[in-house]
Design an enzyme around this catalytic site. Structure first.
Site, PDB file in Angstrom:
ATOM      1  N   HIS A  58       0.814  -1.221   0.000  1.00 37.47           N
ATOM      2  CA  HIS A  58       0.000   0.000   0.000  1.00 37.47           C
ATOM      3  C   HIS A  58       0.839   1.259   0.000  1.00 37.47           C
ATOM      4  O   HIS A  58       0.341   2.349  -0.250  1.00 37.47           O
ATOM      5  CB  HIS A  58      -0.925   0.004   1.229  1.00 37.47           C
ATOM      6  CG  HIS A  58      -2.024  -1.002   1.126  1.00 37.47           C
ATOM      7  ND1 HIS A  58      -3.328  -0.656   0.845  1.00 37.47           N
ATOM      8  CD2 HIS A  58      -2.020  -2.354   1.222  1.00 37.47           C
ATOM      9  CE1 HIS A  58      -4.074  -1.754   0.782  1.00 37.47           C
ATOM     10  NE2 HIS A  58      -3.302  -2.792   1.022  1.00 37.47           N
ATOM     11  N   ASP A  80       3.776   9.365  -0.745  1.00 37.30           N
ATOM     12  CA  ASP A  80       2.584   8.624  -0.317  1.00 37.30           C
ATOM     13  C   ASP A  80       2.303   7.542  -1.348  1.00 37.30           C
ATOM     14  O   ASP A  80       2.383   7.813  -2.550  1.00 37.30           O
ATOM     15  CB  ASP A  80       1.372   9.566  -0.237  1.00 37.30           C
ATOM     16  CG  ASP A  80       0.450   9.238   0.932  1.00 37.30           C
ATOM     17  OD1 ASP A  80       0.305   8.053   1.243  1.00 37.30           O
ATOM     18  OD2 ASP A  80      -0.128  10.179   1.512  1.00 37.30           O
TER      19      ASP A  80
HETATM   20  P1  ADQ Z   1      -2.765   6.024   5.042  1.00 38.96           P
HETATM   21  O1  ADQ Z   1      -1.351   6.455   5.152  1.00 38.96           O
HETATM   22  O2  ADQ Z   1      -3.488   5.811   6.319  1.00 38.96           O
HETATM   23  O3  ADQ Z   1      -2.915   4.691   4.135  1.00 38.96           O
HETATM   24  P2  ADQ Z   1      -4.684   7.650   3.349  1.00 38.96           P
HETATM   25  O4  ADQ Z   1      -4.823   6.853   2.108  1.00 38.96           O
HETATM   26  O5  ADQ Z   1      -4.497   9.089   3.074  1.00 38.96           O
HETATM   27  O6  ADQ Z   1      -3.460   7.221   4.228  1.00 38.96           O
HETATM   28  O7  ADQ Z   1      -5.982   7.573   4.328  1.00 38.96           O
HETATM   29  C1  ADQ Z   1      -6.665   6.449   4.658  1.00 38.96           C
HETATM   30  C2  ADQ Z   1      -8.062   6.774   5.231  1.00 38.96           C
HETATM   31  O8  ADQ Z   1      -7.976   7.405   6.523  1.00 38.96           O
HETATM   32  C3  ADQ Z   1      -8.876   7.714   4.354  1.00 38.96           C
HETATM   33  O9  ADQ Z   1     -10.158   7.145   4.195  1.00 38.96           O
HETATM   34  C4  ADQ Z   1      -8.952   9.023   5.131  1.00 38.96           C
HETATM   35  O10 ADQ Z   1     -10.159   9.752   4.978  1.00 38.96           O
HETATM   36  C5  ADQ Z   1      -8.816   8.572   6.569  1.00 38.96           C
HETATM   37  N1  ADQ Z   1      -8.164   9.644   7.357  1.00 38.96           N
HETATM   38  C6  ADQ Z   1      -6.918  10.113   7.200  1.00 38.96           C
HETATM   39  N2  ADQ Z   1      -6.677  11.099   8.087  1.00 38.96           N
HETATM   40  C7  ADQ Z   1      -7.808  11.261   8.825  1.00 38.96           C
HETATM   41  C8  ADQ Z   1      -8.192  12.131   9.910  1.00 38.96           C
HETATM   42  N3  ADQ Z   1      -7.352  13.020  10.399  1.00 38.96           N
HETATM   43  N4  ADQ Z   1      -9.422  11.994  10.408  1.00 38.96           N
HETATM   44  C9  ADQ Z   1     -10.279  11.096   9.912  1.00 38.96           C
HETATM   45  N5  ADQ Z   1      -9.989  10.256   8.893  1.00 38.96           N
HETATM   46  C10 ADQ Z   1      -8.769  10.327   8.355  1.00 38.96           C
HETATM   47  C11 ADQ Z   1      -2.035   3.789   3.423  1.00 38.96           C
HETATM   48  C12 ADQ Z   1      -1.031   4.437   2.491  1.00 38.96           C
HETATM   49  C13 ADQ Z   1      -1.757   5.315   1.486  1.00 38.96           C
HETATM   50  C14 ADQ Z   1      -2.811   4.502   0.738  1.00 38.96           C
HETATM   51  C15 ADQ Z   1      -3.694   3.719   1.696  1.00 38.96           C
HETATM   52  C16 ADQ Z   1      -4.611   2.736   0.962  1.00 38.96           C
HETATM   53  O11 ADQ Z   1      -0.071   5.199   3.233  1.00 38.96           O
HETATM   54  O12 ADQ Z   1      -0.833   5.883   0.565  1.00 38.96           O
HETATM   55  O13 ADQ Z   1      -3.631   5.384  -0.021  1.00 38.96           O
HETATM   56  O14 ADQ Z   1      -2.911   2.964   2.617  1.00 38.96           O
HETATM   57  O15 ADQ Z   1      -3.877   1.906   0.120  1.00 38.96           O
END
Ligand code: ADQ
Length: 501
Positions: free
Chosen positions: A155, A363
């Protein structure tokens, strides 16, 4: 239909009432539709390593989990996964903390996962392993005689070989990953980096852009960008617009334009750089001052990792300085929140904002960028300012793409976004929406599984090399399947990504 066995570090247990981050959001729909087994850590740290997984079921999905011991939690999860692999694979090697003892426990936990998972496997199961916590799992399963098809999806990004070279033992991790039949990435850049690493660290041969030969076996590579359920997110945002939480935020803005950032508090998300750019914007443009508010939700995550604690302090310091230097008695430029916010409210805030600021230093994908697009009102959409180093930038190139290291350029992009007229906002938004509207996590998952089946069917047709085991689709697996009971487990868990209220 072959049973799908998903393996991930954390399992979103229904009994824990979890709403989890990207991985669970992406996989839940597929598992609900297809059924199968989901195996991984329960989220519980307990003094004794249990000898058997705990099992609970919901609908067509069985969940089998194991607890971690305190030492495993510290060394496998906090230190090696989050403190070493995460910064390394995000090309931040200066932040990685390598310790041989952590590496040993990381491998031992993967072995334990393999040992316990092997007892649950049936002939014909398709095994789909997720993310950087479980890089050695495919090799550990093979070492236990498991011959089922194994796919792995990363991911997060995969760094280039010269960056990887900074990490001791990286060659063995790359070799272990090559025990999978299909290895999936978010972008072609990540796939290219992995292929180059497989060639230089493991001596694999790249026979096509998506094929490696290693130890007499063919290993397939593929690009599978993770998607969101755009239509349902759009509906949720529209419904939330009139909700009390959103109306309260709107009233508090007193007509000022809202810039919104939503992230986990993480060094890769470029939060400091974002505040520097916002400060530069306000210093440069008197007419923007007092007419804008930045709401940055930076939800605390991985509190046990030192660099995360340091970032929290730095961010608090920077935010306090910004408000003290530039604020007015009746205007606070920045609102910084560290508590997680419920998904529905985030969707509503996205719809209220004029600018979505998504500027990670690196990311894998970044689902927030896609969610921001989905949340907009087509008649009056906001503008997405997106880092070119997020995987999402490959699909969302109608956003204002920025380099988060260039403070002035980011400030200029914010200025451009805040001043952008309706016609340009609408036309950019339409292109962005077209990039996500027909995709979904279920389609993403199905496409990975279909590729895994194709990859293993092709491998099964290859002439067998001496000493190389056949696949399970050719012959039954040795281990007798264990019948899963349907006892609900009473568990509480804290989310690895974000525990939403
Ligand atoms: P993450 O690094 O966790 O995931 P991201 O894809 O941006 O990052 O977010 C995942 C989920 O968490 C989203 O649905 C988002 O809305 C929610 N989220 C993030 N910050 C939040 C906050 N402050 N409050 C509430 N909700 C929040 C990892 C990888 C990413 C990749 C995903 C999926 O790092 O690059 O996109 O996995 O593969």
């Amino acid at each position: 239909m072959n049973r799908l066995v998903v393996v991930s570090n954390r399992v979103p247990l229904p009994s824990a009432g979890q709403q989890a981050g990207g991985l669970a959001v992406a996989l839940d729909g597929l598992m609900e539709k297809r059924g199968g087994l989901w195996f991984g850590w329960s989220g519980i740290v307990s003094p004794e390593a249990a000898t058997e997984p705990k099992v609970e079921s919901a609908g067509a999905v069985d969940y089998a989990t194991i607890d971690l011991t305190p030492e495993e939690h510290t060394r496998y999860y906090n230190n090696f996964s989050n403190g070493m692999l995460w910064p390394l694979l995000h090309t931040m090697p200066e932040m990685m903390k390598f310790d041989r003892r952590d590496a040993k426990v990381y491998r031992a936990v993967n072995d334990r996962f393999a040992m316990q998972l092997a007892t649950l496997l049936q002939p014909g199961d398709l095994i789909w392993v997720h993310d950087f916590h479980l890089i050695p799992l495919a090799a550990a399963l093979r070492a236990r005689g498991v011959t089922n098809p194994i796919g792995f999806f990363l991911h997060i990004p995969f760094a280039s070989p010269d960056v990887l070279g900074a990490a001791p033992e990286v060659a063995s991790l790359v070799r272990d990953l090559l025990a999978a039949d299909l290895i999936g990435f978010q972008t072609d850049n990540d796939m290219g980096n992995f292929a180059a690493a497989a060639v230089s660290f493991a001596g694999a041969t790249r026979t096509s852009p998506t094929t490696l030969m290693y130890a007499g076996r063919r290993v397939r590579l593929g690009v599978f960008p993770v998607e969101i359920e755009a239509h349902s997110f759009a509906r949720m945002a529209a419904e939330m617009e009139q909700s009390e939480v959103c109306q309260r935020l709107k009233t508090s803005l007193l007509g000022k334009k809202l810039i919104l950032g939503v992230d986990r508090l993480d060094p890769t998300k470029g939060l400091m750089q974002r505040l520097w750019a916002y400060r530069r914007l306000l210093e440069k443009h008197d007419d923007i001052r007092r007419n804008v508010t930045l709401l940055q939700i930076a939800a605390t995550s991985r509190k046990e990792v030192v660099s995360y604690k340091e970032l929290r302090d730095d961010l608090d310091h920077e935010a306090g300085g910004l408000n003290a230097d530039l604020g007015e008695p009746d205007w606070v430029p920045l609102r910084l929140l560290s508590r997680p916010t419920v998904r529905q409210a985030v969707a509503g805030y996205m719809r209220l904002s004029r600018v979505g600021l998504v500027t990670p230093l690196r990311d894998g994908m970044n689902l927030v960028a896609k969610e921001y697009v989905a949340a907009q009102n087509p008649a009056d959409p906001g503008v997405l300012v997106l880092s070119r180093f997020a995987g999402a930038a490959r699909q969302l190139d109608a956003a204002l793409l920025v380099n988060p290291h260039d403070t002035d350029a980011m400030a200029d992009a914010l200025d451009q976004a805040l001043r952008m007229g309706l016609a340009e906002r609408q036309s950019r938004w339409r292109s962005l929406w077209e990039a996500i509207e027909h995709r979904s996590p279920v389609v993403w998952g199905r496409s990975f599984v279909a590729s895994l089946l194709r990859a293993t069917a092709a491998t099964a047709r290859m002439p067998r090399q001496p000493g190389v085991p056949a696949l399970a689709i050719d012959r039954p697996a040795a281990a007798a399947p264990v019948r899963l009971t349907r006892e609900p487990a009473e568990l509480t868990a804290t989310g690895e990504k974000i525990r939403l209220n």
